[in-house]
Scaffold this motif. Structure first.
Motif, mmCIF file in Angstrom:
data_model
loop_
_atom_site.group_PDB
_atom_site.id
_atom_site.type_symbol
_atom_site.label_atom_id
_atom_site.label_comp_id
_atom_site.label_asym_id
_atom_site.label_seq_id
_atom_site.Cartn_x
_atom_site.Cartn_y
_atom_site.Cartn_z
ATOM 1 N N THR A 1 -2.392 -6.446 3.483
ATOM 2 C CA THR A 1 -2.894 -5.905 4.729
ATOM 3 C C THR A 1 -3.427 -4.732 4.238
ATOM 4 O O THR A 1 -4.252 -3.976 3.603
ATOM 5 C CB THR A 1 -3.486 -5.573 5.585
ATOM 6 O OG1 THR A 1 -2.168 -6.974 6.581
ATOM 7 C CG2 THR A 1 -4.031 -5.285 6.893
ATOM 8 N N GLY B 1 -4.054 -10.758 -1.139
ATOM 9 C CA GLY B 1 -4.536 -9.100 -0.670
ATOM 10 C C GLY B 1 -5.022 -8.493 -1.963
ATOM 11 O O GLY B 1 -6.372 -8.301 -1.981
ATOM 12 N N ALA C 1 -9.524 -7.595 6.297
ATOM 13 C CA ALA C 1 -7.772 -7.517 6.215
ATOM 14 C C ALA C 1 -7.344 -7.883 7.506
ATOM 15 O O ALA C 1 -6.178 -7.871 7.998
ATOM 16 C CB ALA C 1 -7.135 -6.519 5.417
#
Length: 269
Positions: free
Chosen positions: A97, A177, A193
């Motif tokens: 994230t 990511g 995210a």
């Protein structure tokens, strides 16, 4: 007199020129990666939103659900079930994230484009980002471990098995990511995210045991990287099991797919 002085001055200039002749060129690769890693780590730790994701939320969840009987975590102390899951959540919050959001906005503002033409190779930049994630995770693990011990946590198992799970989990989430940050717009990355973070928090075995879900849903959820990481850590730390080869296999597959796809599809502009 004047000739002598001029000669002396000329000699000094020649000596200075010989001593201080510049030698342009890039620094050694290892030094560049170390410098970029330190820079990325400072940026991460100075960002209030990132600290909320990486430190505050996991810590609050650990304390809240360990002290308040909200979720049935089965037999034994709640913290013994929750601590491994929160460690997995910390890895996801930083490697996936936080890194996706930060890298997405760096790409939008042209930071990555400028870094791409620097002496630092692109793969070395990604290596530095991954190393900064590992440094941040070490701080997270230390903090969460201290909190868990204060709540009465009694970990078991082999520390090397835990380390292997954490490293592979970091690789898996880091690849995903970077893939998201390198293919979506920054605003879309921010929304996606955070949404994935919330969904996996609920359905990844972090707080709610997977056996609370229907069999069909559970079979799918067990293939997610957060489930493999939290389940593997729980098997080792709560039940004293050896290496969770099944969980390691799932994490390895996600790491290969995520990093491979990010390497091929990442757009620097």
């Amino acid at each position: 007199m004047s000739t002598s002085t001029g000669g002396a001055v000329g000699g000094t200039g020649a000596t200075s020129g010989g001593t201080y002749t510049p030698a342009p060129g890039a620094a050694p690769l290892a030094r560049m990666i170390a410098a970029q890693t330190a820079f990325e780590t400072r940026l991460l730790l100075r960002n209030g939103e990132q600290l909320l994701l990486t430190v505050i939320i996991p810590s609050l969840l650990l304390v809240l659900f360990s002290t308040v009987d909200v979720v049935d975590t089965g037999e034994g102390k709640a913290v013994d079930f929750l601590a491994p899951g929160v460690l997995a959540l910390a890895v996801m919050s930083t490697a996936f994230t936080g890194q996706a959001i930060a890298t997405g906005f760096e790409r939008r503002y042209g930071v990555l484009k400028r870094l791409a033409v620097s002496p630092l190779p692109r793969w070395a930049l990604m290596t530095a980002k991954t190393l900064s994630v590992l440094v941040t995770e070490i701080l997270q693990v230390v903090l969460l471990t201290v909190i868990a011990f204060a709540l009465g946590w009694s970990p078991q198992g082999n520390p090397l098995a835990v380390l292997l799970l954490l490293v592979l989990g970091t690789a898996a989430f880091s690849g995903l990511g970077l893939l998201m940050a390198g293919t979506l717009k920054a605003e879309a990355t921010l929304a996606a995210a955070n949404l994935v973070f919330l969904l996996l928090l609920v359905g990844g075995g972090v707080i709610v045991p997977l056996d609370r879900f229907p069999d069909t849903a559970r079979a799918v959820l067990e293939l997610l990287p957060i489930s493999a990481l939290s389940g593997g850590l729980r098997d080792v730390l709560q039940h004293g099991a050896g290496v969770d080869w099944g969980g390691l296999g799932v994490l390895t597959a996600w790491a290969v797919l995520g990093l491979g796809a990010a390497g091929r599809l990442f757009r620097w502009e």
